[in-house]
Design a protein around this motif. Structure first.
Motif, PDB file in Angstrom:
ATOM      1  N   THR A  43       0.839  -1.193   0.000  1.00  0.00           N
ATOM      2  CA  THR A  43       0.000   0.000   0.000  1.00  0.00           C
ATOM      3  C   THR A  43       0.881   1.253   0.000  1.00  0.00           C
ATOM      4  O   THR A  43       2.089   1.176   0.250  1.00  0.00           O
ATOM      5  CB  THR A  43      -0.949   0.045   1.210  1.00  0.00           C
ATOM      6  OG1 THR A  43      -0.186   0.206   2.410  1.00  0.00           O
ATOM      7  CG2 THR A  43      -1.770  -1.245   1.296  1.00  0.00           C
ATOM      8  N   TYR A  66     -10.057   4.237   8.513  1.00  0.00           N
ATOM      9  CA  TYR A  66     -10.589   4.384   7.156  1.00  0.00           C
ATOM     10  C   TYR A  66      -9.691   3.673   6.141  1.00  0.00           C
ATOM     11  O   TYR A  66     -10.182   3.018   5.209  1.00  0.00           O
ATOM     12  CB  TYR A  66     -10.705   5.867   6.804  1.00  0.00           C
ATOM     13  CG  TYR A  66     -11.521   6.119   5.560  1.00  0.00           C
ATOM     14  CD1 TYR A  66     -12.904   5.967   5.569  1.00  0.00           C
ATOM     15  CD2 TYR A  66     -10.909   6.496   4.364  1.00  0.00           C
ATOM     16  CE1 TYR A  66     -13.661   6.191   4.432  1.00  0.00           C
ATOM     17  CE2 TYR A  66     -11.653   6.723   3.222  1.00  0.00           C
ATOM     18  CZ  TYR A  66     -13.028   6.568   3.258  1.00  0.00           C
ATOM     19  OH  TYR A  66     -13.779   6.782   2.125  1.00  0.00           O
ATOM     20  N   LYS A  67      -8.379   3.799   6.297  1.00  0.00           N
ATOM     21  CA  LYS A  67      -7.471   3.094   5.386  1.00  0.00           C
ATOM     22  C   LYS A  67      -7.706   1.595   5.440  1.00  0.00           C
ATOM     23  O   LYS A  67      -7.751   0.919   4.401  1.00  0.00           O
ATOM     24  CB  LYS A  67      -6.012   3.400   5.735  1.00  0.00           C
ATOM     25  CG  LYS A  67      -5.015   2.585   4.908  1.00  0.00           C
ATOM     26  CD  LYS A  67      -3.600   2.801   5.355  1.00  0.00           C
ATOM     27  CE  LYS A  67      -2.639   1.941   4.547  1.00  0.00           C
ATOM     28  NZ  LYS A  67      -2.777   0.499   4.812  1.00  0.00           N
ATOM     29  N   GLU A  68      -7.857   1.058   6.644  1.00  0.00           N
ATOM     30  CA  GLU A  68      -8.102  -0.378   6.775  1.00  0.00           C
ATOM     31  C   GLU A  68      -9.392  -0.782   6.065  1.00  0.00           C
ATOM     32  O   GLU A  68      -9.476  -1.863   5.479  1.00  0.00           O
ATOM     33  CB  GLU A  68      -8.167  -0.770   8.256  1.00  0.00           C
ATOM     34  CG  GLU A  68      -6.834  -0.727   8.981  1.00  0.00           C
ATOM     35  CD  GLU A  68      -5.831  -1.687   8.364  1.00  0.00           C
ATOM     36  OE1 GLU A  68      -6.211  -2.845   8.070  1.00  0.00           O
ATOM     37  OE2 GLU A  68      -4.673  -1.276   8.151  1.00  0.00           O
ATOM     38  N   LYS A 124      -4.454   0.871  -4.359  1.00  0.00           N
ATOM     39  CA  LYS A 124      -3.913   0.586  -3.032  1.00  0.00           C
ATOM     40  C   LYS A 124      -3.254   1.836  -2.424  1.00  0.00           C
ATOM     41  O   LYS A 124      -2.434   1.724  -1.512  1.00  0.00           O
ATOM     42  CB  LYS A 124      -2.888  -0.552  -3.112  1.00  0.00           C
ATOM     43  CG  LYS A 124      -3.505  -1.922  -3.335  1.00  0.00           C
ATOM     44  CD  LYS A 124      -4.201  -2.408  -2.070  1.00  0.00           C
ATOM     45  CE  LYS A 124      -4.667  -3.833  -2.170  1.00  0.00           C
ATOM     46  NZ  LYS A 124      -5.334  -4.283  -0.929  1.00  0.00           N
ATOM     47  N   THR A 125      -3.599   2.983  -2.957  1.00  0.00           N
ATOM     48  CA  THR A 125      -3.002   4.239  -2.505  1.00  0.00           C
ATOM     49  C   THR A 125      -4.055   5.106  -1.843  1.00  0.00           C
ATOM     50  O   THR A 125      -5.152   5.293  -2.390  1.00  0.00           O
ATOM     51  CB  THR A 125      -2.379   4.999  -3.684  1.00  0.00           C
ATOM     52  OG1 THR A 125      -1.341   4.197  -4.267  1.00  0.00           O
ATOM     53  CG2 THR A 125      -1.781   6.320  -3.218  1.00  0.00           C
ATOM     54  N   LEU A 126      -3.729   5.619  -0.668  1.00  0.00           N
ATOM     55  CA  LEU A 126      -4.600   6.545   0.053  1.00  0.00           C
ATOM     56  C   LEU A 126      -3.964   7.934   0.024  1.00  0.00           C
ATOM     57  O   LEU A 126      -2.809   8.101   0.395  1.00  0.00           O
ATOM     58  CB  LEU A 126      -4.776   6.092   1.502  1.00  0.00           C
ATOM     59  CG  LEU A 126      -5.641   6.996   2.399  1.00  0.00           C
ATOM     60  CD1 LEU A 126      -7.101   6.929   1.963  1.00  0.00           C
ATOM     61  CD2 LEU A 126      -5.497   6.599   3.871  1.00  0.00           C
ATOM     62  N   ALA A 177       0.151   4.352   8.641  1.00  0.00           N
ATOM     63  CA  ALA A 177       0.387   3.132   7.855  1.00  0.00           C
ATOM     64  C   ALA A 177       1.866   2.770   7.929  1.00  0.00           C
ATOM     65  O   ALA A 177       2.640   3.108   7.029  1.00  0.00           O
ATOM     66  CB  ALA A 177      -0.051   3.359   6.414  1.00  0.00           C
ATOM     67  N   ASN A 189      -8.968   6.968  -3.355  1.00  0.00           N
ATOM     68  CA  ASN A 189      -9.217   6.894  -1.913  1.00  0.00           C
ATOM     69  C   ASN A 189      -8.559   8.098  -1.252  1.00  0.00           C
ATOM     70  O   ASN A 189      -7.379   8.367  -1.482  1.00  0.00           O
ATOM     71  CB  ASN A 189      -8.630   5.603  -1.325  1.00  0.00           C
ATOM     72  CG  ASN A 189      -9.108   4.363  -2.059  1.00  0.00           C
ATOM     73  OD1 ASN A 189     -10.278   3.985  -1.964  1.00  0.00           O
ATOM     74  ND2 ASN A 189      -8.219   3.721  -2.804  1.00  0.00           N
ATOM     75  N   VAL A 232       0.711   5.745   0.844  1.00  0.00           N
ATOM     76  CA  VAL A 232      -0.002   6.924   1.338  1.00  0.00           C
ATOM     77  C   VAL A 232       0.679   8.146   0.739  1.00  0.00           C
ATOM     78  O   VAL A 232       1.895   8.312   0.871  1.00  0.00           O
ATOM     79  CB  VAL A 232       0.001   6.999   2.876  1.00  0.00           C
ATOM     80  CG1 VAL A 232      -0.677   8.282   3.341  1.00  0.00           C
ATOM     81  CG2 VAL A 232      -0.697   5.781   3.478  1.00  0.00           C
ATOM     82  N   LYS A 271      -6.640   6.045  10.163  1.00  0.00           N
ATOM     83  CA  LYS A 271      -6.130   4.680  10.217  1.00  0.00           C
ATOM     84  C   LYS A 271      -7.263   3.672   9.981  1.00  0.00           C
ATOM     85  O   LYS A 271      -7.122   2.731   9.186  1.00  0.00           O
ATOM     86  CB  LYS A 271      -5.452   4.434  11.570  1.00  0.00           C
ATOM     87  CG  LYS A 271      -4.743   3.102  11.682  1.00  0.00           C
ATOM     88  CD  LYS A 271      -4.157   2.900  13.068  1.00  0.00           C
ATOM     89  CE  LYS A 271      -3.126   3.954  13.411  1.00  0.00           C
ATOM     90  NZ  LYS A 271      -2.481   3.668  14.726  1.00  0.00           N
TER      91      LYS A 271
END
Length: 518
Positions: free
Chosen positions: A332, A512-514, A413-415, A355, A439, A334, A510
């Motif tokens: 992932t 939200y990413k999950e 897979k990027t936030l 992350a 995201n 960020v 955190k």
């Protein structure tokens, strides 16, 4: 303990290139990596022989944004490293095959000298010294013991008052005059190293910055000797002095009459005080006096790779940026966009806590507001330069296209996490370039587009976090409505907070990413 040079400290802008030159090309051992003692956000690297012996240490302060300095009066101008005379041929060939800028060999005070330039332009001399035996030369797979750098040979100091400079160093630090030639007075310490005082009268003055040598540190037997010298210098009104405990040595700073900074540093306790000899230089240490969370400091400091290690080379992309790679990446990523007054390091601690196993990518905004970086220009507190927003959003789209390819980032897979101006930028990019950001977490965000374009954001996920007492909070609803109207799935949270962000924001991000990317 004998008089001599303890270490030499210089300033680099090109951190990875610096490591490649000193550890890779020259074969020195990286013996310590710390945050700076004056600035925790400044990386400080120490190179030396295999045992990190005093007299072998070359250290660098990293100024990634520093302006180039100017070598001149009141400053050291060259670093000299001792090799065996018969190794000159090896280093001549090595420099030629590695495309290292070089001149020589030439004779100086009866010794063969090769002059090299490091990646920042600092002159490094390799001096063939008869009978030299370093305490622990560092041997690598392509540098044998007989060819290895043995120790520091010396340094050259530029002075407009060479007699006064030489007298000051000889009178206080145990050096003695041994030779003079071509405008250079040579002083020697008992350890066999030298200081060359060059008469540079009429030369321009120095300017601190990258590519310059900050100071030469001379060896002290113990703390009592440092404190005794401080007393003598005070009695002589020799100028300002200050003393510091640098963990690995205790030292005093003073300027000699020509203006160069000289340090007087103890041999002990040495580089092994906080890590064993076998693993020297493998951990980053943060000086205790900052009382900062070491993990936050580590996240902000630049990363690099030693020769032979896997590396992620930072690419030349439209935005200045920092890439932070974890030890065990989970696939992932960020992307962090700072607020007004921040830069590419500001949100890295937040990202590392959010992350820990994600690759972090943090760009610096290219617009400025009263000297502070922003992602687009602000006209008033709530009105913005629309043309600048459009142009910078387009540039950011190109940046992400290049970053995804260069750093292997998977868009799904990027936030993207933005704070204040950075959050506003993410919102604008999503509406101007649908599909680029899938995201996002927007902390204290608001709509900045006067005309909201039609966009298809189906499949996009957004978390908006607003502070109840944030003076800009009342503008968040307009952005939320625009994103929803475009088809994004938007969650919103209202915190008992102002415009600043904190632990509650981190925990929401955190979770939200999950939920959206794992």
């Amino acid at each position: 303990m004998t008089s001599g040079i303890h270490h030499i400290t210089a300033i680099t802008r090109k951190i990875q290139a610096n490591v490649d030159f000193y550890a890779g090309f020259l074969g020195l051992r990286l013996v310590k990596r710390t945050a700076g003692y004056e600035d925790a956000d400044q990386l400080h690297l120490f190179y030396g022989d295999a045992a990190a012996s005093p007299g072998s240490l070359i250290t660098f302060l990293a100024w990634e944004d520093g302006s180039p300095g100017r070598v001149g009066l009141g400053q050291p101008s060259e670093i000299a490293l001792a090799i065996r005379p018969e190794a000159i041929g090896f280093w001549l060939t090595r420099a030629l095959t590695r495309n290292i800028a070089m001149t020589g060999p030439a004779q100086e005070f009866g010794e063969p000298v090769l002059r090299l330039k490091d990646p920042d332009g600092i002159i490094v001399k390799l001096v063939g010294q008869t009978g030299v035996e370093g305490p622990a030369p560092h041997v690598t797979k392509d540098i044998a013991a007989g060819d290895a750098i043995q120790r520091i040979r010396g340094a050259t100091i530029l002075s407009e008052t060479p007699a006064e400079t030489a007298g000051f160093i000889a009178g206080h630090f145990g050096f003695r005059p041994v030779a003079e030639a071509d405008g250079v007075t040579r002083l020697a310490g008992e350890a066999g190293d030298v200081l060359d005082i060059r008469n540079a009268g009429g030369f321009w003055t120095s300017a601190p910055g990258t590519g310059t040598i900050d100071h030469v540190a001379l060896r002290a037997p113990d703390r009592a000797a440092v404190e005794a010298l401080a007393g003598r210098l005070e009695a002589e009104a020799a100028g300002d002095t200050n003393m510091h405990d640098r963990t690995y040595f205790y030292s005093l700073y003073v300027r000699e009459p020509g203006g160069s900074l000289v340090e007087y540093a103890t041999d002990g306790p040495g580089m092994t005080v906080d890590e064993p000899l076998e693993t020297l230089g493998t951990r980053l240490f943060v000086p205790r006096h900052f009382r900062a969370d070491p993990e936050d400091v580590r996240a902000r400091l630049p990363q690099f790779s030693l020769p032979g290690e896997e590396r992620m080379t930072e690419r030349d992309l439209p935005f200045i940026h920092r890439v932070h790679r974890p030890e065990n990446p989970d696939g992932t990523a960020v992307v962090l966009l700072h607020g007004t007054g921040g830069n590419e390091t500001s949100l890295l601690p937040f990202g590392a806590r959010l992350a820990p196993e994600a690759v972090l990518l943090s760009p610096r905004g290219r617009s400025t507001d009263e000297g502070y970086p922003r992602f687009f220009r602000r006209l008033t507190a709530v009105t913005f330069d629309q043309r600048d927003i459009v142009q910078e959003a387009e540039a950011f789209a190109a940046f992400m296209e290049g970053a995804n390819a260069a750093y292997g980032l998977a868009p799904d897979k990027t936030l993207f996490v933005g704070y204040s101006n950075g959050a506003n930028m993410i919102g604008a990019i999503m509406l101007l370039h649908p599909g680029l950001i899938r995201n996002a977490v927007l902390l204290r965000g608001m709509n900045v587009l006067e005309t909201v374009p039609q966009a298809d954001l189906a499949g996009a996920n957004v978390l908006m976090v607003t502070g109840r007492s944030d003076p800009y909070g009342r503008y968040a609803g307009e952005l939320e409505a625009a994103l929803k109207a475009a088809g994004a799935t938007v969650a919103s949270e209202l915190l008992s907070a102002g415009h600043d962000i904190g632990t509650a924001d981190l925990e929401l991000a955190k979770a939200y990413k999950e939920r959206v990317i794992g």
